[in-house]
Design a protein around this motif. Structure first.
Motif, PDB file in Angstrom:
ATOM      1  N   ILE A  56       1.138  -1.247   0.198  1.00 18.72           N
ATOM      2  CA  ILE A  56       0.192  -0.348  -0.066  1.00 18.72           C
ATOM      3  C   ILE A  56       0.241   1.353  -0.280  1.00 18.72           C
ATOM      4  CG2 ILE A  56      -1.530   1.271   1.427  1.00 18.72           C
ATOM      5  CD1 ILE A  56      -2.319  -1.255   2.162  1.00 18.72           C
ATOM      6  N   ASN A  57       1.614   1.347   0.655  1.00 21.89           N
ATOM      7  CA  ASN A  57       2.684   2.604   1.207  1.00 21.89           C
ATOM      8  C   ASN A  57       3.833   2.813  -0.540  1.00 21.89           C
ATOM      9  OD1 ASN A  57       1.756   3.412   3.975  1.00 21.89           O
ATOM     10  ND2 ASN A  57       2.852   2.035   4.866  1.00 21.89           N
ATOM     11  N   ASN A  79     -12.438   5.886  -0.401  1.00 19.14           N
ATOM     12  CA  ASN A  79     -11.179   6.552   0.883  1.00 19.14           C
ATOM     13  C   ASN A  79     -11.125   7.333   0.659  1.00 19.14           C
ATOM     14  OD1 ASN A  79      -9.925   7.530   2.550  1.00 19.14           O
ATOM     15  ND2 ASN A  79      -8.419   6.150   2.276  1.00 19.14           N
ATOM     16  N   PHE A 113       0.847   4.114  -3.429  1.00 22.47           N
ATOM     17  CA  PHE A 113       0.104   4.782  -3.455  1.00 22.47           C
ATOM     18  C   PHE A 113       0.639   5.954  -3.232  1.00 22.47           C
ATOM     19  CE2 PHE A 113      -3.447   2.088  -2.864  1.00 22.47           C
ATOM     20  CZ  PHE A 113      -4.014   2.238  -3.531  1.00 22.47           C
ATOM     21  N   ASN A 114       1.917   6.295  -1.878  1.00 22.96           N
ATOM     22  CA  ASN A 114       2.004   7.397  -1.257  1.00 22.96           C
ATOM     23  C   ASN A 114       3.425   8.102  -2.368  1.00 22.96           C
ATOM     24  OD1 ASN A 114       2.883   7.931   1.384  1.00 22.96           O
ATOM     25  ND2 ASN A 114       2.322   6.012   1.628  1.00 22.96           N
ATOM     26  N   LEU A 141      -0.538   2.042  -9.952  1.00 20.83           N
ATOM     27  CA  LEU A 141      -0.700   1.448  -8.783  1.00 20.83           C
ATOM     28  C   LEU A 141      -0.670  -0.529  -8.388  1.00 20.83           C
ATOM     29  CD1 LEU A 141      -3.296   4.133  -7.581  1.00 20.83           C
ATOM     30  CD2 LEU A 141      -0.822   3.498  -7.191  1.00 20.83           C
ATOM     31  N   ALA A 188       0.767   9.451  -5.369  1.00 18.33           N
ATOM     32  CA  ALA A 188       0.469  10.948  -5.061  1.00 18.33           C
ATOM     33  C   ALA A 188       1.459  12.190  -4.997  1.00 18.33           C
ATOM     34  CB  ALA A 188       0.035  11.102  -3.813  1.00 18.33           C
ATOM     35  N   SER A 222      -8.623  11.081   1.312  1.00 18.13           N
ATOM     36  CA  SER A 222      -7.653  10.518   1.776  1.00 18.13           C
ATOM     37  C   SER A 222      -6.443  11.131   1.051  1.00 18.13           C
ATOM     38  CB  SER A 222      -7.753   8.853   1.975  1.00 18.13           C
ATOM     39  OG  SER A 222      -6.112   8.635   2.757  1.00 18.13           O
ATOM     40  N   LYS A 223      -5.061  11.851   1.677  1.00 17.18           N
ATOM     41  CA  LYS A 223      -4.313  11.440   1.070  1.00 17.18           C
ATOM     42  C   LYS A 223      -2.864  11.102   2.164  1.00 17.18           C
ATOM     43  CE  LYS A 223      -4.880  16.590  -0.340  1.00 17.18           C
ATOM     44  NZ  LYS A 223      -4.103  18.321  -0.076  1.00 17.18           N
ATOM     45  N   PRO A 224      -2.362  10.055   1.343  1.00 17.47           N
ATOM     46  CA  PRO A 224      -1.497   9.797   2.019  1.00 17.47           C
ATOM     47  C   PRO A 224      -0.137  10.594   2.697  1.00 17.47           C
ATOM     48  CG  PRO A 224      -1.155   9.220  -0.120  1.00 17.47           C
ATOM     49  CD  PRO A 224      -1.982  10.171  -0.125  1.00 17.47           C
ATOM     50  N   ASN A 247      -5.440   9.142  -2.854  1.00 24.62           N
ATOM     51  CA  ASN A 247      -5.521   7.837  -3.342  1.00 24.62           C
ATOM     52  C   ASN A 247      -6.816   7.526  -4.217  1.00 24.62           C
ATOM     53  OD1 ASN A 247      -3.472   7.863  -1.384  1.00 24.62           O
ATOM     54  ND2 ASN A 247      -4.259   6.591   0.331  1.00 24.62           N
ATOM     55  N   THR A 279      -9.869   1.378  -1.905  1.00 26.68           N
ATOM     56  CA  THR A 279      -8.997   2.740  -2.028  1.00 26.68           C
ATOM     57  C   THR A 279     -10.471   3.333  -2.779  1.00 26.68           C
ATOM     58  OG1 THR A 279      -6.869   1.465  -2.039  1.00 26.68           O
ATOM     59  CG2 THR A 279      -7.509   3.813  -2.964  1.00 26.68           C
TER      60      THR A 279
END
Length: 420
Positions: free
Chosen positions: A287-288, A353, A291-292, A317, A295, A356-358, A303, A350
């Motif tokens: 995930i990290n 979600n 998406f991180n 992704l 973004a 949401s911002k990573p 996300n 996701t």
């Protein structure tokens, strides 16, 4: 075996247990608040920086979905590691060492060596607990403290510090913990199976460090070898990996008991073995690491936006996650359990979600250093040491690291012109 033979904290009801959290952000304050039980002789202190004044005056104000609103007043709040090392027990019972040192700061090995930062706190009977993102975060601690038990921890928690000393916990509180000996080192698998505690610093990763604004005590490009003056227990025979795992398991079981039985956190999982915990780390990495950085490189998109509104970004992704999904079993020697969500399930989740911002994007927008090395660089290096390449992740790592370097050079240049 030095401190590993001593009576474990918590086994003697008349012996106080002293725990210090290094990092008083949302994650640290929440988990500290559920671990502080003076009536059971368990005392938790905090080392704070920007919110030190608020915590000393008002304690930690918690607004939680799970436990309601309450105030956590730590045993002590320290403005620095030096202060905590000089007076670990400010209640007047006399100086003594810390039983648990729990690190909840961002992991930024390219900016500071936090194993050096906590060195004054570590004693013969201490245990280090790392609640941090990424993989390979344990390596500098294991090299600096070859005889100290280490607990590695992975948490999924929705929490934020809305103002200095005020923490809001929204929903999740799941945390996985387990012992760490040497499984996430940068050495090839063949060497790792016979790892010793006398590994030289030449086997560690080398980073280009910044200006040490995050508090590094050793602003160098490599981690010290175990015979460094900052390493504890240097005059005693280092324990075996099996002894470190056994002691780490015992200390992890104590923490889990305190968090569940006393702190009422239901989702505390003690890993069956060291590899099981590292498997959880690599799963969260899916995930990290996807998406991180995306973004940031996509221009600041959230996300759900990336997954729902851009087919190419969604494909990217998915590609990153699948690459990690395929590489991790080769690195760890164990497949992901069927109970863990796969890439497509993560993408579908996701979609909901929205907004949401990573964390990397939040750090980028605020001009803060990002956790590039532990989320991107370390997995590439660890996999490569085991003969596994991850070209998608390596590409993202190279691009994002370059973007940060270019921006910081521009900021330094602009600051230099402003001084003229």
């Amino acid at each position: 075996m030095g401190g590993l033979e001593a009576l474990s904290p918590g086994t003697d009801p008349d012996r106080p247990v002293h725990i210090v959290f290094v990092g008083a952000g949302a994650v640290g304050c929440f988990y500290a608040s559920r671990l502080h039980h003076p009536s059971h002789n368990i005392h938790v202190s905090l080392i704070a920086r920007s919110n030190y004044k608020a915590l000393t005056e008002h304690g930690v104000q918690l607004q939680t979905h799970t436990f309601g609103d309450y105030t956590f007043r730590p045993h002590a709040v320290f403005p620095s590691v030096a202060a905590a090392a000089a007076n670990p027990n400010p209640s007047g019972a006399g100086p003594r060492e810390w039983d648990y040192i729990i690190v909840t700061t961002k992991a930024l090995p390219d900016r500071s060596d936090d194993s050096a930062l906590i060195a004054p706190l570590v004693g013969a009977n201490s245990c280090i607990v790392l609640i941090q993102n990424g993989v390979g975060v344990e390596q500098p601690y294991r090299i600096r403290f070859p005889a100290t038990p280490i607990i590695s921890a992975v948490t999924v928690i929705s929490a934020e510090q809305t103002s200095p000393g005020t923490i809001r916990q929204n929903r999740w509180t799941r945390i996985h913990i387990g012992p760490y000996s040497d499984s996430a080192s940068f050495s090839p698998a063949s060497d790792n199976n016979n790892a010793s505690n006398t590994r030289s610093s030449s086997s560690t990763a080398t980073y280009t460090r910044g200006d040490d604004t995050t508090g590094a005590l050793t602003p160098t490009g490599t981690f010290p070898a175990p015979n460094s003056s900052n390493t504890n227990n240097t005059t005693k025979t280092p324990p075996t990996m099996e002894a470190l795992q056994q002691t780490g398991s015992q200390r992890a079981a104590l923490l889990a008991d305190w968090w569940t039985r006393l702190g009422q956190i239901r989702d505390v999982d003690v890993a069956a073995d060291e590899t099981a915990l590292q498997t959880v780390r690599w799963h969260k990495l899916c995930i990290n690491a996807a998406f991180n950085p995306a973004a940031v490189l996509a221009g600041g998109r959230g996300n759900a936006d990336m997954v729902r509104d851009d087919a190419e970004l969604r494909a990217h992704l998915s590609g990153v996650m699948r690459e990690i999904w395929a590489a991790a079993p080769q690195v760890l020697g164990r497949a992901f359990p069927a109970s863990l969500a796969g890439p497509e399930r993560i993408l579908r989740s996701t979609e909901r979600n929205v907004g949401s911002k990573p964390s990397m994007l939040l750090d980028w927008e605020a001009g803060r250093p990002m956790e590039i090395e532990v989320i991107l660089g370390n997995p590439v290096r660890i996999a490569r040491a085991r003969g596994v390449e991850m070209p998608r992740l390596q590409t993202v790592y190279a691009l994002l690291r370059s973007a940060q370097e270019v921006r910081e050079r521009g900021e330094k240049k602009a600051a230099g012109k402003g001084k003229l």
